[in-house]
Write a protein that holds these residues in place. Sequence first.
Motif, mmCIF file in Angstrom:
data_model
loop_
_atom_site.group_PDB
_atom_site.id
_atom_site.type_symbol
_atom_site.label_atom_id
_atom_site.label_comp_id
_atom_site.label_asym_id
_atom_site.label_seq_id
_atom_site.Cartn_x
_atom_site.Cartn_y
_atom_site.Cartn_z
ATOM 1 N N THR A 17 -33.511 -3.358 -101.374
ATOM 2 C CA THR A 17 -34.252 -2.109 -101.139
ATOM 3 C C THR A 17 -33.902 -1.505 -99.779
ATOM 4 N N SER A 18 -33.610 -2.346 -98.812
ATOM 5 C CA SER A 18 -33.216 -1.857 -97.487
ATOM 6 C C SER A 18 -31.901 -1.102 -97.559
ATOM 7 N N LEU A 19 -30.939 -1.691 -98.270
ATOM 8 C CA LEU A 19 -29.631 -1.053 -98.417
ATOM 9 C C LEU A 19 -29.750 0.275 -99.163
ATOM 10 N N ALA A 20 -30.552 0.283 -100.211
ATOM 11 C CA ALA A 20 -30.734 1.515 -100.989
ATOM 12 C C ALA A 20 -31.401 2.606 -100.150
ATOM 13 N N SER A 21 -32.412 2.228 -99.383
ATOM 14 C CA SER A 21 -33.118 3.204 -98.547
ATOM 15 C C SER A 21 -32.209 3.801 -97.496
ATOM 16 N N PHE A 22 -31.483 2.938 -96.780
ATOM 17 C CA PHE A 22 -30.598 3.442 -95.735
ATOM 18 C C PHE A 22 -29.498 4.323 -96.314
ATOM 19 N N THR A 23 -28.905 3.884 -97.422
ATOM 20 C CA THR A 23 -27.795 4.634 -98.017
ATOM 21 C C THR A 23 -28.225 6.023 -98.453
ATOM 22 N N SER A 24 -29.381 6.126 -99.102
ATOM 23 C CA SER A 24 -29.840 7.427 -99.598
ATOM 24 C C SER A 24 -30.164 8.372 -98.454
ATOM 25 N N LEU A 25 -30.811 7.874 -97.408
ATOM 26 C CA LEU A 25 -31.169 8.733 -96.279
ATOM 27 C C LEU A 25 -29.949 9.113 -95.449
ATOM 28 N N ALA A 26 -29.060 8.157 -95.236
ATOM 29 C CA ALA A 26 -27.843 8.461 -94.482
ATOM 30 C C ALA A 26 -26.985 9.478 -95.230
ATOM 31 N N SER A 27 -26.925 9.365 -96.552
ATOM 32 C CA SER A 27 -26.168 10.326 -97.360
ATOM 33 C C SER A 27 -26.781 11.716 -97.264
ATOM 34 N N ALA A 28 -28.121 11.778 -97.268
ATOM 35 C CA ALA A 28 -28.796 13.064 -97.116
ATOM 36 C C ALA A 28 -28.505 13.675 -95.749
ATOM 37 N N GLY A 29 -28.451 12.828 -94.714
ATOM 38 C CA GLY A 29 -28.112 13.318 -93.378
ATOM 39 C C GLY A 29 -26.696 13.852 -93.309
ATOM 40 N N LEU A 30 -25.761 13.160 -93.973
ATOM 41 C CA LEU A 30 -24.374 13.615 -93.999
ATOM 42 C C LEU A 30 -24.269 14.960 -94.717
ATOM 43 N N SER A 31 -25.054 15.130 -95.787
ATOM 44 C CA SER A 31 -25.066 16.409 -96.498
ATOM 45 C C SER A 31 -25.555 17.533 -95.600
ATOM 46 N N GLU A 32 -26.561 17.247 -94.768
ATOM 47 C CA GLU A 32 -27.060 18.258 -93.835
ATOM 48 C C GLU A 32 -25.964 18.641 -92.832
ATOM 49 N N PHE A 33 -25.238 17.651 -92.328
ATOM 50 C CA PHE A 33 -24.116 17.925 -91.419
ATOM 51 C C PHE A 33 -23.103 18.861 -92.071
ATOM 52 N N ARG A 34 -22.868 18.652 -93.342
ATOM 53 C CA ARG A 34 -21.842 19.402 -94.060
ATOM 54 C C ARG A 34 -22.321 20.766 -94.541
ATOM 55 N N GLY A 35 -23.600 21.076 -94.300
ATOM 56 C CA GLY A 35 -24.110 22.389 -94.677
ATOM 57 C C GLY A 35 -24.781 22.442 -96.028
ATOM 58 N N LYS A 36 -24.910 21.294 -96.702
ATOM 59 C CA LYS A 36 -25.629 21.247 -97.964
ATOM 60 C C LYS A 36 -27.053 20.807 -97.664
ATOM 61 N N ASN A 37 -27.911 21.787 -97.383
ATOM 62 C CA ASN A 37 -29.249 21.506 -96.858
ATOM 63 C C ASN A 37 -30.294 21.436 -97.955
ATOM 64 N N LEU A 38 -31.251 20.535 -97.780
ATOM 65 C CA LEU A 38 -32.424 20.573 -98.632
ATOM 66 C C LEU A 38 -33.135 21.912 -98.399
ATOM 67 N N GLU A 39 -33.506 22.577 -99.484
ATOM 68 C CA GLU A 39 -33.964 23.961 -99.382
ATOM 69 C C GLU A 39 -35.469 24.051 -99.125
ATOM 70 N N TYR A 40 -35.833 23.853 -97.882
ATOM 71 C CA TYR A 40 -37.193 24.139 -97.454
ATOM 72 C C TYR A 40 -37.124 24.656 -96.030
ATOM 73 N N SER A 41 -38.234 25.207 -95.564
ATOM 74 C CA SER A 41 -38.292 25.827 -94.242
ATOM 75 C C SER A 41 -37.251 26.933 -94.160
#
Length: 266
Positions: A17-41
């Motif tokens: 569960t630790s590996l899954a949690s870190f991987t999903s959040l780190a991937s989301a952070g990388l997407s933000e860096f690349r300009g693929k943002n979660l659409e809120y705010s």
Amino acid sequence: MALLNFLFPPSLFITATSLASFTSLASAGLSEFRGKNLEYSKFFNVASKASDAEKSNKLTLPSRIAMATLYTPAFLAGVSSFAIFPEENLRLLLLKSAISIHFFKRVLESCFVHKYSGEMGVDTMITVLSSYFISSALMIFNQHLTITLPEPAIDLKSPGILLFLLGITGNFYHHLLLSKLRSQGPGKEYKIPKGGLFGVVVCPHYLFEVLIFWGFAFISQTLFSFAYAMGTTCYLLGRSYASRRWYLSKFDDFPRNVKSMIPFLF
């Protein structure tokens, strides 16, 4: 292994569960860096490449309702854990209390502090809601699994409490400053934030939110809580980087020396 001086010995379940949690959040952070943002705010529909017709058919909610809703299940996970896991264990009690307090604060802020300029897609709300709820529930459950284990050689509960209190106070203060930037009523009115640490970083509220999750990690001292804190740090670094890029594109007079989230560094 020196790491076990700070952590409870992880089981296979906790490691997975630790590996899954870190991987999903780190991937989301990388997407933000690349300009693929979660659409809120401010990023609602900014990065979307969908057609106008697709956007008009997208299911959305008013931001105030969506934001309050996405924090509520994590808050309920924290509160219900007092009945589900009633063991008299100070570390578990502190963790349950900190999680409940944090997400209750976020619900209250969403209802009474923040000012909003638009809507949130239901798909985005469900994504964030699920992440907070599952991670909070797993953090508490993984802590429950350590009840019979010997304590780590180095106790981090006290610094964890200090980190949590510093984080939740600084996070609220900077959310309050952000809320004062906008006048009452609808409209997409944006200004360059000022006051507090806004003079050195674009997102000090993210910096203090990171401290909250590291507070959880230090209180808990499980592999999952540390992986969750590290993953959250990666995600908010990406989100803050995207926010700085947005401010630079929106305001010609935005100060270039202001960093994204970590003063003078990033």
